[in-house]
Design an enzyme around this catalytic site. Structure first.
Site, PDB file in Angstrom:
ATOM      1  N   HIS A  74      -1.560 -12.194  10.598  1.00  0.00           N
ATOM      2  CA  HIS A  74      -1.156 -10.810  10.329  1.00  0.00           C
ATOM      3  C   HIS A  74      -0.956 -10.091  11.664  1.00  0.00           C
ATOM      4  CE1 HIS A  74      -0.857  -6.776   8.991  1.00  0.00           C
ATOM      5  NE2 HIS A  74      -2.012  -6.419   9.511  1.00  0.00           N
ATOM      6  N   GLU A  78       0.828  -1.198   0.000  1.00  0.00           N
ATOM      7  CA  GLU A  78       0.000   0.000   0.000  1.00  0.00           C
ATOM      8  C   GLU A  78       0.866   1.254   0.000  1.00  0.00           C
ATOM      9  OE1 GLU A  78      -2.147   0.816   3.842  1.00  0.00           O
ATOM     10  OE2 GLU A  78      -1.929  -1.350   4.037  1.00  0.00           O
ATOM     11  N   CYS A 112      -3.285  -4.567   4.165  1.00  0.00           N
ATOM     12  CA  CYS A 112      -2.154  -5.359   4.660  1.00  0.00           C
ATOM     13  C   CYS A 112      -2.078  -6.775   4.086  1.00  0.00           C
ATOM     14  CB  CYS A 112      -2.199  -5.432   6.182  1.00  0.00           C
ATOM     15  SG  CYS A 112      -1.915  -3.852   6.972  1.00  0.00           S
TER      16      CYS A 112
END
Lengths: 129, 351
Positions: free
Chosen positions: B237, B83, B115
């Site tokens: 994550h 990103e 993400c």
């Protein structure tokens, strides 16, 4: 760098360390047509290994405008395993670790930005090992 | 013709620069202890002034190529998930392929899904090889994450990335199962032309992160037929230290299963590079026959899940490139907040 056309032409040597090895053994980057010692004109293209030795260095305190925010920074002449001599900025290294004879690794980094709207220029820089 | 596909090479890179949580908290008058306990972070990586998603992706991909030991010309596709692609229009991937001697006969695309863009890149690469469409494909997650000054994100948003090369021969880890879980959830976003993302505060937790990663895990376990105890390691994550440990605990994973991939306390949240780098840390120690699970999360929102199983070929390549914990514990150049603000272009300079 002057413009995006010139930048594109120089990608092979700036990104991949694509150098010339003349028939007399002289290795150079950037490119040239004649070997300075013997006048040899035949060469092959080789990719330099991304390691080298510091031959000389200085710390730049008053840089060109485009590097103004990065000063002070070391610049060195290094010699690769193939005998090619390059001038390169040294990054990610403490000044006291920059020494003649020191080993460096060449890494792929952003060299400059053409203002806020121009292209980004990438190439090699050195890190002291 | 469809065949087999798995990881044939992997590599990671984190910058040498760091900033401590207490350096940031001193700037804003926050209590360092409570921030460190709340987020379970002690420091984060910061990109050098000459580093961006492209240079990080190149460094990670070089390490992946060292382990794969393949001709770069045989790589049929390269996808970079991020990103923080340096250009709004001009691909990061084109720079990378020319830097590494891949192509020009190669398919390249830049991906974005908050993400989880790195996991997407892995997912597409795996699918290409599985379908028999190409011999090798590389998926990369890399970011120089943005966090507004004074925002909670500033403590975690960091820089780094990992690359995974998928192939059908000399596989070091087979892919046993995959799953994706996606819904429209407005938990975190960044509009065009804006420097910093915005987020929904606590809404990023239960309805976003936990709903997606837990649903993805449940579906992946159901699909694959494995139980949590079948895995040597698992990585979720890592937006902070707490979320992945809580998610793992809910699913029945132990701290021993989670500790190797939990790199966030020393690295921060590398956004698209987060779960792939945790997976790379697991690959650094995974033994033949051991299984590992990776569950990504991207705001917006979605989760991609993978089940990997190491082959007998993995141990021979683990030391062919720098391991991620060695990189995180190795050279560190600490920055003051002022230096950090200048490095991240948070200071307004004159022309």
């Amino acid at each position: 760098m002057a413009n995006s056309q010139r930048y594109t032409r120089e990608i092979a040597r700036r990104y991949r360390l694509e150098a010339q090895k003349f028939e007399d053994g002289f290795v150079c980057l950037p490119n040239r047509y004649v070997s300075p010692d013997t006048g040899a004109t035949k060469f092959e293209k080789i990719n330099l290994k991304p390691t080298g030795t510091i031959l000389a260095f200085t710390i730049i305190h008053i840089p060109a405008d485009r590097f103004a925010k990065e000063s002070p920074f070391p610049v060195a002449i290094i010699e690769t395993e193939e005998g090619c001599r390059l001038t390169t900025q040294i990054v990610d290294s403490k000044f006291e670790d920059v020494k003649i004879g020191g080993k460096v690794e060449l890494v792929f980094r952003k060299a400059t930005e053409e203002g806020d709207s121009g292209i980004l220029n990438y190439g090699y820089k050195a890190i002291v090992l | 013709m469809a065949g087999t596909a798995g990881i044939v090479g992997y590599g990671s890179y984190v910058p040498a620069y760091r900033i401590k949580v207490e350096t940031i908290s001193d700037q804003w008058g926050d209590d360092a202890g409570s921030i460190e306990r709340g987020l379970m972070l002690s420091e984060k990586t910061v990109p050098g002034r000459d580093e961006d998603t492209i240079t990080i992706a190149v460094a990670a991909a070089k390490n992946a190529l060292l382990r794969a030991n393949i001709d770069p010309q045989k790589i049929g596709a390269v996808y970079i998930g991020s990103e923080s692609h340096p250009y709004a229009v001009k691909p990061s991937g084109t720079v990378l392929v020319d830097a590494l001697g891949i192509g020009p006969n190669v398919h390249v695309a830049d991906l974005e899904f908050a993400c989880k863009a790195g996991a997407e890149a892995m997912y597409i690469s795996y699918s290409h090889v599985l379908s028999g469409n190409m011999e090798y494909s590389m998926g990369i997650g890399a970011d120089t994450s943005q966090g507004a000054p004074g925002d909670a994100l500033e403590y975690s948003a960091s820089a780094g990335g990992s690359a995974f090369i998928f192939g059908s021969k000399n596989i070091i880890a087979n892919v046993l199962s995959t799953h994706s879980y996606t819904s429209d959830t407005a938990d975190f976003w960044r509009r065009e032309y804006r420097h910093y993302p915005r987020h929904g505060g606590r809404f990023t937790g239960e309805p976003a992160y936990f709903k997606h990663v837990l649903s993805c895990t449940e579906a992946l376990l159901d699909k694959s037929g494995f139980k949590p105890e079948d895995f040597a390691h698992v990585v979720y994550h890592m937006p902070n230290g707490k979320f992945p440990l809580k998610a793992g605990k809910i699913m029945g994973f132990t701290n021993d299963q989670m500790k190797q991939g939990w790199v966030v306390n020393k690295m921060g949240n590398t956004y698209s590079g987060s779960s792939p780098t945790g997976m790379a840390a697991i690959m650094d120690v995974l033994k033949p026959g051991e299984k590992a699970m990776m569950i990504s999360f991207g705001s917006g929102a979605g989760s991609d899940g993978f089940v990997f199983e190491a082959t007998d070929l993995l141990p021979a390549v683990q030391n062919k490139a720098p391991k991620i914990h060695d990189q995180l514990d190795g050279k560190k150049l600490y920055l003051s907040y002022g230096q950090y603000a200048a490095y991240r272009k948070k200071i307004m300079f004159n022309d």
